[in-house]
Design an enzyme around this catalytic site. Structure first.
Site, PDB file in Angstrom:
ATOM      1  N   SER A 151     -60.374  50.085  23.800  1.00  0.00           N
ATOM      2  CA  SER A 151     -61.040  50.569  25.131  1.00  0.00           C
ATOM      3  C   SER A 151     -60.944  51.785  25.485  1.00  0.00           C
ATOM      4  O   SER A 151     -59.580  52.329  25.145  1.00  0.00           O
ATOM      5  CB  SER A 151     -60.897  49.579  26.432  1.00  0.00           C
ATOM      6  OG  SER A 151     -61.427  50.301  27.598  1.00  0.00           O
ATOM      7  N   TYR A 164     -54.608  46.454  31.724  1.00  0.00           N
ATOM      8  CA  TYR A 164     -55.599  46.588  30.742  1.00  0.00           C
ATOM      9  C   TYR A 164     -55.365  47.697  29.711  1.00  0.00           C
ATOM     10  O   TYR A 164     -55.589  47.444  28.639  1.00  0.00           O
ATOM     11  CB  TYR A 164     -57.033  46.351  31.592  1.00  0.00           C
ATOM     12  CG  TYR A 164     -58.275  46.511  30.718  1.00  0.00           C
ATOM     13  CD1 TYR A 164     -58.570  45.152  30.156  1.00  0.00           C
ATOM     14  CD2 TYR A 164     -58.873  47.445  30.676  1.00  0.00           C
ATOM     15  CE1 TYR A 164     -59.731  45.372  29.458  1.00  0.00           C
ATOM     16  CE2 TYR A 164     -60.013  47.467  29.625  1.00  0.00           C
ATOM     17  CZ  TYR A 164     -60.433  46.777  29.213  1.00  0.00           C
ATOM     18  OH  TYR A 164     -61.613  46.372  28.262  1.00  0.00           O
ATOM     19  N   LYS A 168     -54.810  47.514  25.641  1.00  0.00           N
ATOM     20  CA  LYS A 168     -55.872  47.950  24.905  1.00  0.00           C
ATOM     21  C   LYS A 168     -55.250  49.093  23.885  1.00  0.00           C
ATOM     22  O   LYS A 168     -55.449  49.201  22.800  1.00  0.00           O
ATOM     23  CB  LYS A 168     -57.047  48.360  25.632  1.00  0.00           C
ATOM     24  CG  LYS A 168     -57.797  47.366  26.197  1.00  0.00           C
ATOM     25  CD  LYS A 168     -58.355  46.383  25.065  1.00  0.00           C
ATOM     26  CE  LYS A 168     -59.722  45.546  25.660  1.00  0.00           C
ATOM     27  NZ  LYS A 168     -59.778  44.464  24.612  1.00  0.00           N
TER      28      LYS A 168
END
Ligand SMILES: NC(=O)c1ccc[n+]([C@@H]2O[C@H](COP(=O)([O-])OP(=O)(O)OC[C@H]3O[C@@H](n4cnc5c(N)ncnc54)[C@H](O)[C@@H]3O)[C@@H](O)[C@H]2O)c1
Length: 309
Positions: A151, A164, A168
């Protein structure tokens, strides 16, 4: 046309959102697809076998080949079971799209160790649990393709997403090493940083009107990510060890550059004040190289130092 005839692909998180589109497109191009999905909520609660089943039904109804897998990627047993499903049902495993994921938004100073661990367990641990058994199969075959769904949050940063983003970015590190160790065995590994309307976007925004009125959200159709993922998963792909962004039909390389920097004179014992004095060189982004491993950096410095051996 790029085809996947006689090839087998695993797509995790393939029951919804972007993963579903990857699975449909791989199957349309001839791959037998393991449609893996736990069928949980966006933040990772619950499970529902119907989520994977629906995509398998869709593929079979249009003449393709697919099997459902309901295992969670977040345990070693889950990863093993997903790979076993591919090998037992279809006899081999050519491409792995590591896509399953969860999402929530929490300010950094409120992030609990449990929030952190849960996010890393699904994205980063899950990437490892899936890719290690897959790598072993691919190594025996002398062929394989990994596409890790990372991401831009991880590569560039995003508010409220420390857990997150870390997970990622960690997948990019994992892909880098799989690319190096896989190279002698015909195994390629790349990462994709997608943008696509899915529940991750709609539930996070929470306001359907905001979506309707926003040109950017209209532009990021999930179908516009699939061409890149499918190419990287294919036998036509010869790229490895690279990251690509797919955003609204713009496909672009994302790379980590190493600046030329400032080399302190030999035996000068540089201090913090010297670093401050040379900050423009230390922090400069040009000129730069894109190292293909840690050794490229080491060799570049030893060459400048005139060090041999
Ligand atoms: N949508 C975007 O703009 C965007 C941007 C960057 C990265 N991504 C990444 O793309 C991937 C797909 O996201 P999406 O937007 O389609 O979201 P989504 O929520 O629509 O789909 C994710 C799927 O993964 C499944 N899943 C979750 N945990 C699982 C587990 N432990 N085991 C197996 N399956 C599990 C869910 O059930 C769900 O069907 C995710 O990794 C996400 O982080 C999405």
């Amino acid at each position: 046309m790029i085809d996947f005839d006689d090839q087998v692909a695993v797509v995790t998180g393939a029951g919804r959102g972007l993963g579903r589109i990857y699975a449909l497109e791989l199957a349309r191009r001839g791959a037998a697809v393991v449609v893996n999905d736990l069928g949980g909520s966006m933040s990772g609660d619950g499970s529902d076998v119907a989520v994977a089943d629906q995509v398998v039904d869709e593929i079979v109804a249009s003449g393709g080949t697919a099997v459902a897998s309901y295992d969670s990627v977040d345990s070693p047993e889950g990863g093993e079971a997903i790979v076993r499903t591919a090998v037992e049902r279809f006899g081999r495993l050519d491409a792995v799209i590591s896509n399953a994921g969860i999402f929530n938004s929490i300010p950094f100073d409120e992030l609990s160790p449990e929030d952190w661990r849960r996010m890393l367990r699904v994205h980063l641990d899950g990437g490892f649990y899936l890719s290690q058994p897959a790598f072993r199969v691919m190594k025996n075959q002398g062929y394989g393709r990994f596409v890790f769904i990372a991401s831009s949050a991880g590569m560039f940063g995003q508010h409220l997403e420390a857990h997150y983003a870390a997970a990622k970015a960690g997948l990019v590190g994992l892909a880098n090493v799989i690319a190096l160790e896989g190279a002698p065995h015909g195994i390629l590994a790349n990462a994709v940083l997608p943008f696509g309307i899915s529940r991750m976007v709609t539930e996070t925004l929470g306001d359907p009107k905001a979506l309707e009125d926003n040109g950017f959200f209209k532009a990021i159709q999930p179908e516009l990510v699939a061409p890149l993922v499918v190419y990287l998963a294919s036998r036509d792909c010869s790229l490895s060890h690279q990251n690509f962004s797919a955003c609204a039909g713009r496909f672009a390389r994302v790379f980590v550059g190493l600046g030329e920097g400032w080399l302190a004179p030999t035996d000068s014992n540089p201090t913090a004040d010297d670093v401050a004095a040379h900050l423009s060189e230390v922090a400069a982004t040009e000129p730069f190289t894109v190292p293909e491993s840690i050794y490229d950096e080491v060799f570049a410095v030893t060459e400048r130092l005139g060090v041999t051996g």
